[in-house]
Design a protein around this motif. Structure first.
Motif, PDB file in Angstrom:
ATOM      1  N   LYS A   1       0.825  -1.211   0.000  1.00  0.00           N
ATOM      2  CA  LYS A   1       0.000   0.000   0.000  1.00  0.00           C
ATOM      3  C   LYS A   1       0.862   1.265   0.000  1.00  0.00           C
ATOM      4  CE  LYS A   1      -2.833   2.834   3.014  1.00  0.00           C
ATOM      5  NZ  LYS A   1      -3.857   2.928   4.063  1.00  0.00           N
TER       6      LYS A   1
ATOM      7  N   SER B   1      -9.406   0.596  19.025  1.00  0.00           N
ATOM      8  CA  SER B   1      -9.175   1.662  18.055  1.00  0.00           C
ATOM      9  C   SER B   1      -7.886   1.402  17.273  1.00  0.00           C
ATOM     10  CB  SER B   1      -9.086   3.011  18.788  1.00  0.00           C
ATOM     11  OG  SER B   1      -8.752   4.044  17.892  1.00  0.00           O
ATOM     12  N   TRP B   2      -6.877   0.909  17.995  1.00  0.00           N
ATOM     13  CA  TRP B   2      -5.604   0.539  17.352  1.00  0.00           C
ATOM     14  C   TRP B   2      -5.859  -0.455  16.222  1.00  0.00           C
ATOM     15  CZ3 TRP B   2      -3.599  -4.397  16.904  1.00  0.00           C
ATOM     16  CH2 TRP B   2      -2.298  -4.497  16.398  1.00  0.00           C
TER      17      TRP B   2
ATOM     18  N   LYS C   1      -8.611  -1.104  14.523  1.00  0.00           N
ATOM     19  CA  LYS C   1      -9.308  -0.480  13.389  1.00  0.00           C
ATOM     20  C   LYS C   1      -8.338   0.316  12.528  1.00  0.00           C
ATOM     21  CE  LYS C   1     -14.125   0.602  14.340  1.00  0.00           C
ATOM     22  NZ  LYS C   1     -15.016   1.635  14.869  1.00  0.00           N
ATOM     23  N   ASN C   2      -7.505   1.113  13.198  1.00  0.00           N
ATOM     24  CA  ASN C   2      -6.614   1.994  12.433  1.00  0.00           C
ATOM     25  C   ASN C   2      -5.487   1.241  11.745  1.00  0.00           C
ATOM     26  OD1 ASN C   2      -7.469   4.669  12.222  1.00  0.00           O
ATOM     27  ND2 ASN C   2      -7.025   5.049  14.376  1.00  0.00           N
ATOM     28  N   ILE C   3      -4.921   0.253  12.404  1.00  0.00           N
ATOM     29  CA  ILE C   3      -3.798  -0.439  11.758  1.00  0.00           C
ATOM     30  C   ILE C   3      -4.313  -1.307  10.608  1.00  0.00           C
ATOM     31  CG2 ILE C   3      -3.613  -2.475  13.297  1.00  0.00           C
ATOM     32  CD1 ILE C   3      -0.512  -2.079  13.084  1.00  0.00           C
TER      33      ILE C   3
ATOM     34  N   ALA D   1      -6.847  -0.511   8.764  1.00  0.00           N
ATOM     35  CA  ALA D   1      -7.080   0.456   7.687  1.00  0.00           C
ATOM     36  C   ALA D   1      -5.752   0.945   7.106  1.00  0.00           C
ATOM     37  CB  ALA D   1      -7.894   1.640   8.210  1.00  0.00           C
ATOM     38  N   ASP D   2      -4.738   1.057   7.957  1.00  0.00           N
ATOM     39  CA  ASP D   2      -3.431   1.551   7.505  1.00  0.00           C
ATOM     40  C   ASP D   2      -2.772   0.562   6.540  1.00  0.00           C
ATOM     41  OD1 ASP D   2      -1.429   3.577   7.580  1.00  0.00           O
ATOM     42  OD2 ASP D   2      -0.221   2.369   8.964  1.00  0.00           O
TER      43      ASP D   2
ATOM     44  N   ASN E   1      -0.195   3.943  12.494  1.00  0.00           N
ATOM     45  CA  ASN E   1      -0.778   2.689  13.006  1.00  0.00           C
ATOM     46  C   ASN E   1      -1.961   2.985  13.928  1.00  0.00           C
ATOM     47  OD1 ASN E   1       1.985   2.473  12.311  1.00  0.00           O
ATOM     48  ND2 ASN E   1       2.060   0.423  13.179  1.00  0.00           N
TER      49      ASN E   1
ATOM     50  N   THR F   1      -3.771   6.385   8.444  1.00  0.00           N
ATOM     51  CA  THR F   1      -2.909   6.728   7.311  1.00  0.00           C
ATOM     52  C   THR F   1      -2.981   8.235   7.057  1.00  0.00           C
ATOM     53  OG1 THR F   1      -3.334   4.566   6.310  1.00  0.00           O
ATOM     54  CG2 THR F   1      -2.441   6.275   4.864  1.00  0.00           C
TER      55      THR F   1
ATOM     56  N   GLY G   1     -10.598   5.250  14.012  1.00  0.00           N
ATOM     57  CA  GLY G   1     -11.009   4.778  15.341  1.00  0.00           C
ATOM     58  C   GLY G   1     -11.298   5.925  16.290  1.00  0.00           C
ATOM     59  N   THR G   2     -11.290   5.631  17.599  1.00  0.00           N
ATOM     60  CA  THR G   2     -11.592   6.655  18.598  1.00  0.00           C
ATOM     61  C   THR G   2     -10.362   7.504  18.941  1.00  0.00           C
ATOM     62  OG1 THR G   2     -11.155   5.021  20.321  1.00  0.00           O
ATOM     63  CG2 THR G   2     -13.446   5.336  19.702  1.00  0.00           C
TER      64      THR G   2
END
Lengths: 424, 92
Positions: free
Chosen positions: A50, A413-414, A416-418, A420-421, B28, B32, B38-39
């Motif tokens: 990505k 939350s971590w 979800k974000n990682i 998505a990352d 992370n 991005t 997230g929250t």
């Protein structure tokens, strides 16, 4: 004025030539595009694919992955605890299309580093300028003859790759009688996810406490002490899980009898109702057959400025497969950070630009003590030019004071974000 | 200085790339390019001085936190300025 296609192309070419002359001769005017193949779409490989496209859309990236979907190892112990299902940690690969990553559902079986070619199980082959090998780990049964057969392996699960094994282990726990013993064996470090086995013990204890209160969790650790977050895990075993969890250090496994669920240790044997053996691990097979393994027949040494193999030019190795730098865990978070350093270096190398000499990496590992309370360990790493490796920055990083619910929300939350990352 | 005589654009590009790489260490947890799913708060498009202030407050312990004070201490003041400027320039 109307411009036909031919005229347009001619003008564009002239424009490009002018730009090249006016620009910097060291890099402008060269063809920017290169071909990168990435093997493995986990935390490391998917992130690398990505980010190369995100930062350099003119580089062609093909990502080879044998599985249909990504299933996260981080959080997967919650399936054993019962508060999440495997679907909750499954993410499709569809999101990578918008970055122009070409996804190939296939299995890389061989690499020719001279011809710069990857051979696939389907019979196809892929040419590359730069190859990224991110295969994760393979479990090693060769030191455990009792687990050589597929039948034995289906009875004594590892569940150290999230997916079918995780679900099967949860089923074993569900069908176990109340008053039974779940025993988990931890191999000598280094292994994937240092706090993972201890988190797993907590998750199974959490399930037992609510559903099977007479049952026990027995931790058979080949290491001489708790490898990660010791104080925080001990607080759980001496606190909410007192009387449920028993921790036994220096308990290296010599063999297993899968028919009786017996763990044979150096001094005596242990019988369990559910026996969960996490075997020793090494870099995934494609790293082995490519000749990337440089340390203890298990791990791949890399140049930390580029993540390029110290042995095979043009091939970069990421994630758990690498020979870890000092205090650098084999974690999903770390794999993601390896990938970004690698992506930047590959782009620079393909475009004949200077590579960043001082890369930084951050690690964050959350562990769930129960379904809500979480503890973390964190560190910051920077390249050290004199030591030629990544070193942890002194004074940075640390642990939670104690398990807490706020970090439970951060941990989710971590995730979800990682995800998505790397995939979105 | 060789770089100044040779190709200033190139040197500038390298700095920009290393700052971009440093900012990517945050993605992370913060998403991005700082766009959080997230929250945990996103950082994209946030005012630079606000990010610098928060990071300094984490670093000194003025602002209580679980993990950020431990991570903030891994970055120099100059690096914090660079990361903050980078995120503030990203679209939300």
């Amino acid at each position: 004025m109307k411009i036909n296609r031919r005229e347009f192309v001619k003008r564009m070419s002239a424009g490009a030539a002018v730009t090249a002359l006016a620009g910097c001769m060291s890099n402008a005017g060269r063809p920017a595009a290169g071909r990168v193949v990435v093997i493995g779409a986990g935390y490391a490989g998917a992130t690398a694919a990505k980010y190369i496209r995100l930062w350099a859309p003119d580089i062609d990236v093909t990502l080879v992955e044998r599985d249909a979907e990504f299933i996260s190892c981080p959080l997967s112990n919650l399936v054993l605890g019962g508060s999440k299902t495997i679907r909750d940690m499954t993410v499709g690969y569809g999101g990578l299309a918008k970055y122009g990553v070409k996804l190939m559902r296939d299995d890389a079986v061989a690499v020719d580093p001279v011809k710069r070619e990857v051979r696939l199980a389907s019979g196809a082959s892929l040419q590359y300028d730069r190859l990224v090998v991110a295969p994760g780990v393979d479990v090693q049964y060769d030191t455990l003859p009792g687990l050589a057969s597929a039948d034995a392996q289906s009875k004594v699960l590892h569940a150290w790759k999230a997916g079918a094994q995780t679900v099967a282990l949860r089923k074993q726990l569900e069908t176990m009688r109340d008053g039974g013993v779940y025993a988990v064996h931890i191999p000598k470090a280094p292994y994937r996810c240092p706090p993972g086995p201890y988190e797993r013990a907590c998750q199974v204890a959490h399930y037992f406490k609510t559903a099977k209160p007479k049952s026990k969790v027995l931790i058979l650790d080949a290491n001489e002490d708790v490898v990660s977050k010791k104080g925080l895990f001990m607080a759980a075993w001496n606190g909410p899980y007192k009387g449920i969890v028993e921790y036994r250090p220096n308990s290296e496994l010599e063999d297993v009898d899968a028919s009786t669920l017996t763990a044979k240790l150096q001094f005596g044997s242990v019988n369990a109702d559910v026996l969960n053996v996490i075997p020793p691990q090494r870099a995934g097979n494609i790293a082995l057959v490519t000749g990337l393994i440089t340390a203890n027949n298990r791990w791949c040494g890399v140049n930390w400025q580029t993540m390029e193999s110290i042995k095979v030019p043009g091939v970069h190795v990421l994630g758990d497969a690498t020979l870890s730098a000092q205090l650098m865990p084999k974690s999903g978070h770390m794999a993601n950070q390896h990938a970004k350093v690698c992506a930047a270096a590959i782009i620079a190398m393909i475009k004949h630009e200077p590579v960043n000499q001082e890369p930084m990496m951050v690690n964050t590992c959350y562990s769930f003590i129960d379904d809500k309370n979480v503890v973390h360990v964190a560190s910051v790493h920077a390249y050290d030019a004199s030591e030629k490796t990544m070193l942890p920055i002194k004074g940075a990083g640390g642990l939670s004071d104690k398990a807490n619910e706020l970090e439970g929300t951060y941990a989710l939350s971590w995730a979800k974000n990682i995800w998505a990352d790397m995939l979105g | 200085m060789a770089v100044a005589v040779g190709c200033p654009l190139n040197a500038h590009a390298q700095d920009a790339n290393s700052i971009r790489g440093m900012a990517a260490t945050c993605a992370n947890c913060h998403g991005t390019e700082g766009r959080s799913a997230g929250t945990v708060p996103g950082l994209a498009g946030v005012d630079k001085t606000q990010i610098v202030q928060q990071m300094q407050d984490f670093k000194t312990g003025k602002r209580a936190s679980t993990i950020m004070q431990q991570l903030a201490r891994g970055f120099t003041d100059a690096q914090i300025e660079q990361i903050a400027a980078w995120f503030s320039a990203q679209k939300k």
